[in-house]
Each structure stands twice: as C-alpha cells, then as structure tokens.
Design an enzyme around this catalytic site. Sequence first.
Site, PDB file in Angstrom:
ATOM      1  N   GLU A   1      -9.721  -2.071   5.263  1.00 63.38           N
ATOM      2  CA  GLU A   1     -10.268  -1.754   6.579  1.00 63.38           C
ATOM      3  C   GLU A   1     -11.561  -2.532   6.842  1.00 63.38           C
ATOM      4  OE1 GLU A   1      -8.680  -0.002   8.670  1.00 63.38           O
ATOM      5  OE2 GLU A   1      -7.983   1.919   7.883  1.00 63.38           O
TER       6      GLU A   1
ATOM      7  N   HIS B   1      -7.140  -4.999  10.062  1.00 62.25           N
ATOM      8  CA  HIS B   1      -6.931  -4.717   8.635  1.00 62.25           C
ATOM      9  C   HIS B   1      -5.623  -5.346   8.132  1.00 62.25           C
ATOM     10  CE1 HIS B   1      -4.670  -0.727   9.622  1.00 62.25           C
ATOM     11  NE2 HIS B   1      -3.782  -1.512   9.039  1.00 62.25           N
TER      12      HIS B   1
ATOM     13  N   ASP C   1       0.824  -1.207   0.000  1.00 62.99           N
ATOM     14  CA  ASP C   1       0.000   0.000   0.000  1.00 62.99           C
ATOM     15  C   ASP C   1       0.864   1.266   0.000  1.00 62.99           C
ATOM     16  OD1 ASP C   1       0.938  -0.380   2.583  1.00 62.99           O
ATOM     17  OD2 ASP C   1      -1.011  -0.824   3.432  1.00 62.99           O
TER      18      ASP C   1
ATOM     19  N   ASN D   1      -7.172  -3.265  14.354  1.00 62.48           N
ATOM     20  CA  ASN D   1      -8.582  -3.477  13.996  1.00 62.48           C
ATOM     21  C   ASN D   1      -8.749  -4.619  12.992  1.00 62.48           C
ATOM     22  OD1 ASN D   1      -7.688  -2.378  11.597  1.00 62.48           O
ATOM     23  ND2 ASN D   1      -9.018  -0.573  11.639  1.00 62.48           N
TER      24      ASN D   1
END
Length: 244
Positions: free
Chosen positions: A143, A138, A67, A136
């Site tokens: 996400e 991801h 990314d 979280n």
Amino acid sequence: MNIERFEDDELLSAALATRVLESIVARPTLVLGLPTGRTPLGLYRELRERSGGNLIDWSQVRTFNLDEFAGLDPASPNRYRAFMQAELFDHVSIDPANIGFLNGSAPDLKTECRRYEDAIDQAGGIDLQILGIGANGHIGFNEPADGLCSHTHVAELETESREANAQWFGGDWRNVPERALSMGMATILNARKIILIATGAEKADAVHGMIEGLISTRLPASILQVHPRVTVMVDRGASQRLSG
Ligand code: GLP
C-alpha cells in the site's frame, strides 16, 4: 516500460492468455506469479477455456500468488486461495503440490512469510509475474506509504483497498480483513519478467502515475519503472490519461 493498448478488457485478456500459454508451451516448468481481483477474471476464463481437455500441460507449471488475507477461517470462500481454485486451478492440469500460496491462518505469520520467500527461491524464482494494480497504485498489498517492505510481509490494508475487495465479502468493506500477507517489492522485482494489467477508467490515475510520474513509495507500482522487463497492458479506460 513497454505499453500495450487494447480496445477493451476482452481483447486484453485474450492477448495475455496467449502469452501465458505460449510461455508454458515454451517452458513447461514455468514459474508463474499470479494476482487475484476483478482484472484477471478474463485472463483466467481464457486460460480455463483454452487449456481444457488437456490441451495445455500444466503438470510441471509452478505458481505463486501475490497475496492472501490474514485471519480468515481456512474454509472461508473469501480466501484468495478459494478464488484461485474456482477461477483457474480446478480447471487445468496443475499439480496441487506445485501451487504456492500464502497461508493467512498460519499460527505465526512472520514464519509463514519467510517460508514463502524460501519456497520461491527453491523454485528458482518467478519467471513471469502477472500483476493488477489498485486504484491507489498498490501492487499485491504493498500500500502507498512513506516506506515499503522488500520481502513477503504482513500488511495493514487501507480502507480504499478494503472497499475494493468488498465485493467478495457481501459488499461491506468492514467485513474485509484488516490485514493480509503480501509479497514485497523486492519479491516482485526479482521476477524475470512482469506484465501488469489495468482496465477501467478508475485505474487511469494510478496507471498515469505509474508510467509517467516520479518513482514514489506513495505510488508503489511506480517502482516497477526500475525493472528492465515490464509490460503494461491497458484498455481504453485505464489508458485515458497517458500522453501519446
Ligand atoms: C487487490 C489485490 C491486488 C489486485 C488489486 C486490484 O486488493 N490485493 O493484488 O491487483 O487489488 O484489484 P482489482 O483487479 O479487483 O481492481
């Protein structure tokens, strides 16, 4: 999923570096998928130190990073590309032409995402994808959501993920871009082999859900359960909620 437990981050990083270097020696044209963040810092330190003086020939290795932030100045030191140059690429014998990276300042981000997918295809796909995991759940910048994107796409970042990246932006999460480009779930799942690394107690819930929970788009890493060749390397903190 194959789970490997380590006492601490240092032992985990050394073991993973050994695996990466052995893969390069066995297959000099290896196509590697790489993550950024705090977790792989030990891996990159080991790879730098153990590749020095041309000990390991990286000249035919190809890499694709997961990314990149969108909209940063091409000269910004906060780009993941700058991180990778400083942590790894500047220190090993990789050919710059073999470094695949998303360009977050491309004029048309959708076209850039398509270019990236094509480049991965043309390289013959990713042999070994290394992943971190967000607190979280991801992976890359996929996400938690009701639905996930299959291929490389423009992602809106959760506040939690911007906070997790604040350390690279003067400690203020509001300085972290709101958008990024990220490989999608299919891009990641198409890798022939995946190794996910997680360290520290703040990852324990995400690691527990990823391995022992139901597959859910609310915890994107749980989708790795469908991949036949996934290894999860965890330290004591990240594994504290795992049964057995
Ligand atoms: C970042 C990156 C991910 C990374 C994850 C964990 O936001 N986009 O690719 O794996 O979050 O980061 P860290 O290793 O710093 O906890």
